[in-house]
Design a protein around this motif. Structure first.
Motif, PDB file in Angstrom:
ATOM      1  N   ARG A   1     -41.423 -34.245 -37.810  1.00 33.12           N
ATOM      2  CA  ARG A   1     -41.472 -32.936 -38.487  1.00 33.12           C
ATOM      3  C   ARG A   1     -41.410 -31.734 -37.538  1.00 33.12           C
ATOM      4  N   PRO A   2     -42.130 -31.704 -36.401  1.00 31.60           N
ATOM      5  CA  PRO A   2     -42.036 -30.521 -35.538  1.00 31.60           C
ATOM      6  C   PRO A   2     -40.677 -30.357 -34.867  1.00 31.60           C
ATOM      7  N   HIS A   3     -39.849 -31.389 -34.927  1.00 30.76           N
ATOM      8  CA  HIS A   3     -38.582 -31.374 -34.197  1.00 30.76           C
ATOM      9  C   HIS A   3     -37.364 -31.291 -35.113  1.00 30.76           C
ATOM     10  N   THR A   4     -37.587 -31.038 -36.403  1.00 33.60           N
ATOM     11  CA  THR A   4     -36.469 -31.079 -37.343  1.00 33.60           C
ATOM     12  C   THR A   4     -35.399 -30.034 -37.033  1.00 33.60           C
TER      13      THR A   4
ATOM     14  N   MET B   1     -30.563 -42.983 -44.474  1.00 30.22           N
ATOM     15  CA  MET B   1     -31.200 -42.237 -45.567  1.00 30.22           C
ATOM     16  C   MET B   1     -32.460 -41.519 -45.078  1.00 30.22           C
ATOM     17  N   ALA B   2     -33.225 -42.194 -44.230  1.00 35.26           N
ATOM     18  CA  ALA B   2     -34.438 -41.575 -43.695  1.00 35.26           C
ATOM     19  C   ALA B   2     -34.097 -40.360 -42.849  1.00 35.26           C
ATOM     20  N   GLU B   3     -33.057 -40.478 -42.036  1.00 33.46           N
ATOM     21  CA  GLU B   3     -32.669 -39.344 -41.184  1.00 33.46           C
ATOM     22  C   GLU B   3     -32.314 -38.132 -42.029  1.00 33.46           C
ATOM     23  N   ARG B   4     -31.546 -38.333 -43.074  1.00 30.95           N
ATOM     24  CA  ARG B   4     -31.161 -37.222 -43.945  1.00 30.95           C
ATOM     25  C   ARG B   4     -32.379 -36.678 -44.696  1.00 30.95           C
ATOM     26  N   GLY B   5     -33.246 -37.584 -45.153  1.00 31.98           N
ATOM     27  CA  GLY B   5     -34.433 -37.144 -45.862  1.00 31.98           C
ATOM     28  C   GLY B   5     -35.368 -36.335 -44.987  1.00 31.98           C
TER      29      GLY B   5
ATOM     30  N   ASP C   1     -38.503 -28.440 -44.380  1.00 35.32           N
ATOM     31  CA  ASP C   1     -39.029 -27.187 -44.938  1.00 35.32           C
ATOM     32  C   ASP C   1     -40.114 -27.400 -45.984  1.00 35.32           C
ATOM     33  N   ALA C   2     -40.617 -28.616 -46.077  1.00 38.73           N
ATOM     34  CA  ALA C   2     -41.617 -28.914 -47.108  1.00 38.73           C
ATOM     35  C   ALA C   2     -42.946 -28.241 -46.794  1.00 38.73           C
TER      36      ALA C   2
ATOM     37  N   LEU D   1     -46.037 -32.543 -48.537  1.00 37.53           N
ATOM     38  CA  LEU D   1     -45.715 -33.544 -47.536  1.00 37.53           C
ATOM     39  C   LEU D   1     -46.264 -34.922 -47.904  1.00 37.53           C
ATOM     40  N   ALA D   2     -47.499 -34.977 -48.380  1.00 42.48           N
ATOM     41  CA  ALA D   2     -48.098 -36.262 -48.755  1.00 42.48           C
ATOM     42  C   ALA D   2     -47.316 -36.925 -49.880  1.00 42.48           C
ATOM     43  N   ILE D   3     -46.818 -36.125 -50.819  1.00 46.47           N
ATOM     44  CA  ILE D   3     -46.029 -36.660 -51.934  1.00 46.47           C
ATOM     45  C   ILE D   3     -44.721 -37.241 -51.404  1.00 46.47           C
TER      46      ILE D   3
END
Length: 211
Positions: A109-112, A172-176, A183-184, A189-191
């Motif tokens: 997440r910090p590197h997106t 799929m994980a990379e795109r997700g 930007d969530a 995030l937990a959801i």
């Protein structure tokens, strides 16, 4: 007693790391402001970073080399997080999987923003493209090995083609991670992690042992 040459090399490496940190922070700022990495000029980048153009070219050939230097560091960090999933035992539960995937998400997440820049650069920079492709192939290989090991233990659905399933889940994980996690808000995030866990669990494990 350290030689003068070693001191000089160490000093240069430290200086390069300092410059790289400032430049990468500028990249993140500019991308957050809506700039596109592909169209971002070195002139604009060094201006925001407070680094002279000549200093930039002392340490980096171009923007691509800057991103490649960052990727070299972050790939190892991400792979360590992913191994927490790949090393799960055959009796791991849904909660165990969620904990492992949550670690992956929190590391990524910090590197997106910079990862998005890396994928943008890969479109035109062969060296970055090779590095990104190697990263993805290593991730696919790690998951493929996990799937095959789980199938041999009866913990993963034996009907799944390991290589193709690993490739689908990895891409799929990379795109997700890029489109959803980037930007969530924190409360969502937990959801997202729950949903990611259920997708992986239902794909790999549910058919073999249930939740």
């Amino acid at each position: 007693m350290p030689s003068v040459t070693r001191k000089t090399q160490a000093g240069r490496a430290e200086r390069r790391d300092q410059i790289k940190t400032r430049l990468l922070a500028a990249v993140e700022q500019l991308l957050a402001d809506g700039q596109n990495f592909t169209e971002l000029s070195v002139e604009r980048l060094v201006g925001v970073a407070g680094v002279s153009r000549s200093t930039f070219y002392v340490y980096f050939e171009d923007k691509g080399e800057l991103i490649r230097a960052w990727l070299t560091e972050i790939i190892s960090e991400l792979e360590v997080a992913a191994r927490g999933w790949w090393s799960l035992s055959g009796d791991a539960t849904w909660d165990d999987l969620r904990a492992a995937l949550n670690r992956v998400v929190l590391v990524y997440r910090p590197h997106t923003t910079l990862m998005a820049a890396a994928f943008d650069a890969a479109a035109y920079d062969p060296a970055v493209r090779e590095q990104v492709e190697e990263m993805m192939q290593r991730n696919i290989a790690g998951l493929r090995k996990h799937i095959r090991a789980g199938q041999s233990l009866g913990a993963v659905d034996a009907t799944l083609p390991a290589a193709q399933t690993a490739a689908w889940l990895t891409w799929m994980a990379e795109r997700g991670l890029h489109r959803l996690v980037r930007d969530a808000p924190e409360e969502e995030l937990a959801i997202l992690v729950d949903a990611y866990t259920s997708i992986v669990w239902n794909t790999l494990y549910a058919g073999a042992r249930g939740r």
